[in-house]
Design a protein around this motif. Sequence first.
Motif, PDB file in Angstrom:
ATOM      1  N   ARG A 114      -2.615 -15.219 -49.741  1.00  0.00           N
ATOM      2  CA  ARG A 114      -2.931 -15.923 -48.495  1.00  0.00           C
ATOM      3  C   ARG A 114      -2.119 -15.359 -47.330  1.00  0.00           C
ATOM      4  N   ASP A 118      -3.594 -13.565 -43.948  1.00  0.00           N
ATOM      5  CA  ASP A 118      -3.209 -14.023 -42.602  1.00  0.00           C
ATOM      6  C   ASP A 118      -2.663 -12.869 -41.774  1.00  0.00           C
ATOM      7  N   GLU A 122      -4.236 -11.180 -38.325  1.00  0.00           N
ATOM      8  CA  GLU A 122      -3.394 -11.054 -37.132  1.00  0.00           C
ATOM      9  C   GLU A 122      -3.387  -9.607 -36.632  1.00  0.00           C
TER      10      GLU A 122
END
Length: 173
Positions: A114, A118, A122
Motif C-alpha cells: 500500500r 501511494d 504521488e
Amino acid sequence: MNTSAVAKMLGVSPSTIQRWVKQANLQMERTELGHYQFSEESIEVLKDIQEQLNNGVLLQDLKLKGKKPRKATVAAPQSDARAEQLLQRMDYLENKLNGKADDVVSYQILQHRREIEDLQSEITRLNEMIEGMQQAAAHLEEPAKEENKALFSPVSSIRKLKKRSFISSFFGL
C-alpha cells in the motif's frame, strides 16, 4: 602431621591431599586455624588412595578400608506418556507460533505494498505537475523572445552605424 608434610612424604601437592580428603569424605582433625592434622591411621588411608590411583582406579571409584564404595545415583526416567504429551504440546505451540509469524509477515507485506502504491501515485502526480509547469514556462518564453528581438534589433543597427562613422571619420569619408 600437617598437609604440607604429608604431601612431601607422598610426593604430591598439598592441594592433591586436600582433594583426596574431600573426595574420600575422611573425618580429619583440624587445628584452631582450620588446617588438617593427620594421624598415622589417616596417612595409611591416604597411601592406600595413592596406590589405587596409581593402579588406574578413578577417584570417584575408590574403595576405602572400612567404608562402603560410593555410588552415583541416576534419576529414573520420566514416564514415556508424559514425555510424549510434552512433545505434542511443544509441536502445537511451535505450529501456532509459526502461524502467527506468517500472519505478521503477510500483514507487513500488504502494508508495504500500500505504501509503495501511494508513493507511485504521488510520483505520477508530481511528474504531471512538472510537465504542466514546463509547458507554461515554454508559452511564457515565446512572447518574451519576440519582444527581445524587437528591442535588440535597433540596437544592433545603431552599433553598425557607429562603427561606420568611426571608421569613416578616421579615413575622412
